[in-house]
Structures are given as structure tokens and as C-alpha cells.
Design a protein around this motif. Structure first.
Motif, short mmCIF file in Angstrom:
data_model
loop_
_atom_site.label_atom_id
_atom_site.label_comp_id
_atom_site.label_asym_id
_atom_site.label_seq_id
_atom_site.Cartn_x
_atom_site.Cartn_y
_atom_site.Cartn_z
N ASP A 39 0.74 -1.10 -0.11
CA ASP A 39 0.02 -0.02 0.15
C ASP A 39 0.86 1.43 0.01
O ASP A 39 0.82 2.12 1.08
N ILE A 40 1.58 1.31 -1.17
CA ILE A 40 2.48 2.45 -1.21
C ILE A 40 2.10 3.86 -0.95
O ILE A 40 2.74 4.65 -0.11
N ASP A 41 0.65 4.22 -1.24
CA ASP A 41 0.30 5.58 -0.74
C ASP A 41 0.16 5.76 0.46
O ASP A 41 0.01 6.93 1.15
N ARG A 54 3.18 7.79 -3.91
CA ARG A 54 1.89 7.76 -4.56
C ARG A 54 2.39 6.93 -5.71
O ARG A 54 3.21 7.18 -6.63
N VAL A 55 1.37 5.99 -5.84
CA VAL A 55 1.24 5.20 -7.07
C VAL A 55 0.93 5.90 -8.47
O VAL A 55 -0.35 6.32 -8.15
N GLU A 56 1.55 5.88 -9.66
CA GLU A 56 1.15 6.71 -10.63
C GLU A 56 0.22 5.64 -11.58
O GLU A 56 -0.50 6.13 -12.46
N GLY A 64 5.96 -3.10 -14.32
CA GLY A 64 5.78 -1.69 -15.13
C GLY A 64 5.13 -0.64 -14.45
O GLY A 64 5.27 0.45 -14.76
N SER A 65 4.42 -1.06 -13.27
CA SER A 65 3.66 0.03 -12.48
C SER A 65 4.72 0.87 -11.85
O SER A 65 6.11 0.73 -11.51
N VAL A 66 4.39 2.48 -11.99
CA VAL A 66 5.40 3.24 -11.55
C VAL A 66 4.75 4.01 -10.26
O VAL A 66 3.70 4.21 -10.15
N PHE A 67 5.80 4.36 -9.41
CA PHE A 67 5.38 5.09 -8.16
C PHE A 67 6.26 6.18 -8.00
O PHE A 67 7.52 6.05 -8.27
N THR A 79 9.89 1.70 -10.73
CA THR A 79 9.23 0.85 -11.40
C THR A 79 9.21 -0.49 -10.90
O THR A 79 10.37 -0.90 -10.64
N ILE A 80 8.20 -1.09 -10.70
CA ILE A 80 7.99 -2.42 -10.23
C ILE A 80 8.76 -3.23 -11.35
O ILE A 80 8.17 -3.10 -12.51
#
Length: 161
Positions: A39-41, A54-56, A64-67, A79-80
């Protein structure tokens, strides 16, 4: 990003000038620890030294998810690289841009006793690290140990009867 199977291991850069590894036993379920960790946020609620996270990328965390986040005075875009729910989370990111600090971070959860063993390891490379690797090593060792302690306390408090 290249296509990876669950069996492929992604790890830190063992040849980087700064490498740190730490682990802690947590008396909580892997599910609880995983929920808090991913829960990065909400990182700012249990990691006071992170003023912003914040997860973007919309949707669940995936390769590929970016935070974006801030720590140690650096603005970081990560980047995950790998997600194995309740087992392994890997990301890489640059602190203060591509000429800054390149970090690769691995979190691993392993069932142990009445809880889970949480291991974390990270490598740092880049011009700022080359210029002062001793300070970066000390800072990373301190930070990872502190984050594990806070993760343990947070997970165990949530799991307490």
C-alpha cells in the motif's frame, strides 16, 4: 520491459558500490505484511521519513507499475520489476533523475514459525554513490533496518488480538 515468468528471479546489482541486506521475524501473516508493504500510498503513515509516496499507474501493482516518492531528500521514481503476492516485490528507481542514485530494492517474505521472515536488500549505484559510497552505505544500512523495524511493529499491531 522484458516479459518475465514467475520463476525468473530479479535481484539487486551485486556489483554496485553499495549493497545492504537485512531481515526480521514478524509475528503476523504474510497477507498482513504484504498489504502494508504494497500500500505504497500509505507508506507515509508508518514511515515518517517518507513525506510523499504515490502510485502513478492505475490498478494493482504489476511489473511496469510506476510510483513516485521522496526519501532522504531525494525525489524518486520507481518501477515495479516483479510481484509475487505475499512472497516477493522488486523495484528499481532513480533518486534525483538518471544521473542520480539508481536503487534496486527487493522485499521477500518467507513463512517462519508463527509469522513470516521479512528480508530486504538494496543496491545503490550512480555518480553520487561513487563520490561518497561510505556515507551511502551507512545511510542505507540504517534506513533498511529502521524500515524493517517499523514494518514489524505496524504488522504486529494490526494483528494483535
Amino acid at each position: 520491459m522484458e516479459n518475465m515468468t514467475d520463476a525468473d528471479e530479479v535481484g539487486i546489482d551485486l556489483s554496485a558500490p553499495v549493497v545492504s541486506r537485512h531481515s526480521v521475524a514478524v509475528t503476523a501473516s504474510a497477507e498482513t505484511v504484504w498489504r502494508i508493504l504494497t500500500d505504497i500510498d500509505a507508506w507515509t503513515t508508518w514511515l515518517p521519513e517518507i513525506p510523499y509516496a504515490r502510485v502513478e499507474t492505475p490498478g494493482p501493482l504489476a511489473p511496469g507499475s510506476v510510483f513516485r516518492w521522496s526519501a532522504a531528500g531525494m525525489e524518486i521514481e520507481s518501477t515495479i520489476l516483479q510481484v509475487r503476492p505475499q512472497e516477493r516485490l522488486v523495484w528499481r528507481g532513480y533518486g534525483d533523475g538518471p544521473d542520480g542514485v539508481l536503487g534496486v530494492h527487493v522485499w521477500a517474505l518467507t513463512p517462519a514459525g508463527d509469522g513470516v521472515e521479512v528480508s530486504t536488500e538494496e543496491s545503490f549505484a550512480g555518480p553520487p554513490v561513487d563520490a561518497d559510497s561510505a556515507s551511502f552505505q551507512e545511510g542505507l544500512d540504517t534506513t533498511l533496518a529502521m524500515w524493517l523495524s517499523r514494518l514489524r511493529r505496524t504488522a504486529e499491531a494490526v494483528s494483535a488480538p
